[in-house]
Design an enzyme around this catalytic site. Structure first.
Site, PDB file in Angstrom:
ATOM      1  N   GLY A  28       0.599  -1.096   0.092  1.00  0.00           N
ATOM      2  CA  GLY A  28       0.437   0.167  -0.006  1.00  0.00           C
ATOM      3  C   GLY A  28       0.707   1.120  -0.436  1.00  0.00           C
ATOM      4  O   GLY A  28       0.435   2.439   0.348  1.00  0.00           O
ATOM      5  N   THR A  29       1.910   0.886  -0.449  1.00  0.00           N
ATOM      6  CA  THR A  29       2.860   2.450  -1.182  1.00  0.00           C
ATOM      7  C   THR A  29       2.210   3.755  -1.408  1.00  0.00           C
ATOM      8  O   THR A  29       1.480   5.023  -1.260  1.00  0.00           O
ATOM      9  CB  THR A  29       4.109   2.380  -0.987  1.00  0.00           C
ATOM     10  N   ASN A  30       1.291   2.914  -2.877  1.00  0.00           N
ATOM     11  CA  ASN A  30       0.657   4.324  -3.292  1.00  0.00           C
ATOM     12  C   ASN A  30      -0.265   4.493  -2.721  1.00  0.00           C
ATOM     13  O   ASN A  30      -1.289   5.745  -2.912  1.00  0.00           O
ATOM     14  CB  ASN A  30       0.707   3.535  -4.909  1.00  0.00           C
ATOM     15  N   MET A  48      -4.095  -6.785  -7.605  1.00  0.00           N
ATOM     16  CA  MET A  48      -3.552  -7.560  -7.744  1.00  0.00           C
ATOM     17  C   MET A  48      -4.816  -8.801  -9.111  1.00  0.00           C
ATOM     18  O   MET A  48      -4.377  -9.349  -9.159  1.00  0.00           O
ATOM     19  CB  MET A  48      -2.520  -8.612  -7.299  1.00  0.00           C
ATOM     20  N   ASN A 106      -5.898   2.700 -12.664  1.00  0.00           N
ATOM     21  CA  ASN A 106      -4.264   1.939 -12.527  1.00  0.00           C
ATOM     22  C   ASN A 106      -3.668   2.469 -12.631  1.00  0.00           C
ATOM     23  O   ASN A 106      -3.049   3.305 -13.181  1.00  0.00           O
ATOM     24  CB  ASN A 106      -4.685   0.955 -13.392  1.00  0.00           C
ATOM     25  N   HIS A 164       0.568   1.415 -13.241  1.00  0.00           N
ATOM     26  CA  HIS A 164       1.581  -0.251 -13.166  1.00  0.00           C
ATOM     27  C   HIS A 164       2.866   0.908 -13.468  1.00  0.00           C
ATOM     28  O   HIS A 164       2.991   1.701 -14.237  1.00  0.00           O
ATOM     29  CB  HIS A 164       0.663  -0.356 -15.342  1.00  0.00           C
TER      30      HIS A 164
END
Ligand code: GAR
Length: 207
Positions: free
Chosen positions: A12-14, A91, A108, A110
């Site tokens: 969960g760094t994003n 994912m 999303n 990527h």
């Protein structure tokens, strides 16, 4: 104010980058109202809880197939009244019923410059392993709208990152996150919440 629902499957760094962007005023017209994880016990859920954000777990393993999982996810998104759905290290591939219900309302991040190193099977560290194998000198990250085609939707933002000779997949992943993902994902969310993204003929225009 738009309701942002963030889908996660891991560290969960994003998600953290989005939480920080909301706190620092980079995202002003949206609020993360719920975080949904495809796996129990992932650190992303802790990050949400630490910041007072509602969490839900929809474990992929509890559903027999993608269609029934997608239906359950669609119900959850509708219950949460999502205006924007963000895949932040999510994912699991969802089927077309979701995409049809949220056209150009799901994005999303990527970890490569699409159309390189993308599509089914290209996720997480695997993407960086393939980039190093190919010997590319530049890689980066892409934020795009989600369509039926895996990693194939209209591109919102991209940022290039240098590859160094002695990079390992882990080192490269960290540089791509720091220099690209954690910057362009909050920017794209902010543009969406400000109604500045227009999609025409599979291209995104920033108004
Ligand atoms: C990120 O690098 C993200 O771009 C990637 O997984 C990582 C999740 O990290 N996503 C994909 O590969 C999706 N195809 P995080 O959980 O720390 O945000």
């Amino acid at each position: 104010m738009k309701n942002i629902v963030v889908l996660v499957s891991g560290g969960g760094t994003n998600l953290q980058a989005l939480i920080d962007a909301e706190k620092s005023g980079i995202i002003t017209n949206g609020k993360i109202t719920c975080v949904i994880s495809s796996k129990p016990d992932v650190y992303a859920l802790e990050r949400a809880k630490n910041n007072g954000i509602k969490t839900r777990v929809l474990a992929r393993k509890d559903y027999g197939d993608i269609a029934s999982y997608s239906r359950a996810m669609l119900d959850a998104l509708n219950e949460e009244k999502a205006d924007l759905v963000v895949y932040a290290g999510f994912m699991t591939i969802l089927d077309e019923q979701i995409v049809r219900a949220y056209p150009n309302k799901m994005m999303n991040v990527h970890p490569a410059l699409i159309p390189s190193f993308c599509g089914k099977g290209y996720y997480g560290l695997r993407v960086h392993e393939e980039a190093l194998k190919k010997g590319v000198k530049l890689t980066g990250a892409t934020v795009h709208f989600v369509t039926e085609v895996c990693d194939g939707g209209p591109i919102i933002l991209q940022k290039a990152v240098e590859v160094k000779d002695d990079d390992t997949p882990e080192v490269l992943q960290k540089r791509v996150m720091e220099q690209a993902e954690w910057k362009i994902l909050p920017q794209a969310v902010s543009l969406f919440c400000d109604d500045r993204l227009e999609v025409k003929d599979n291209r995104v225009y920033i108004k």
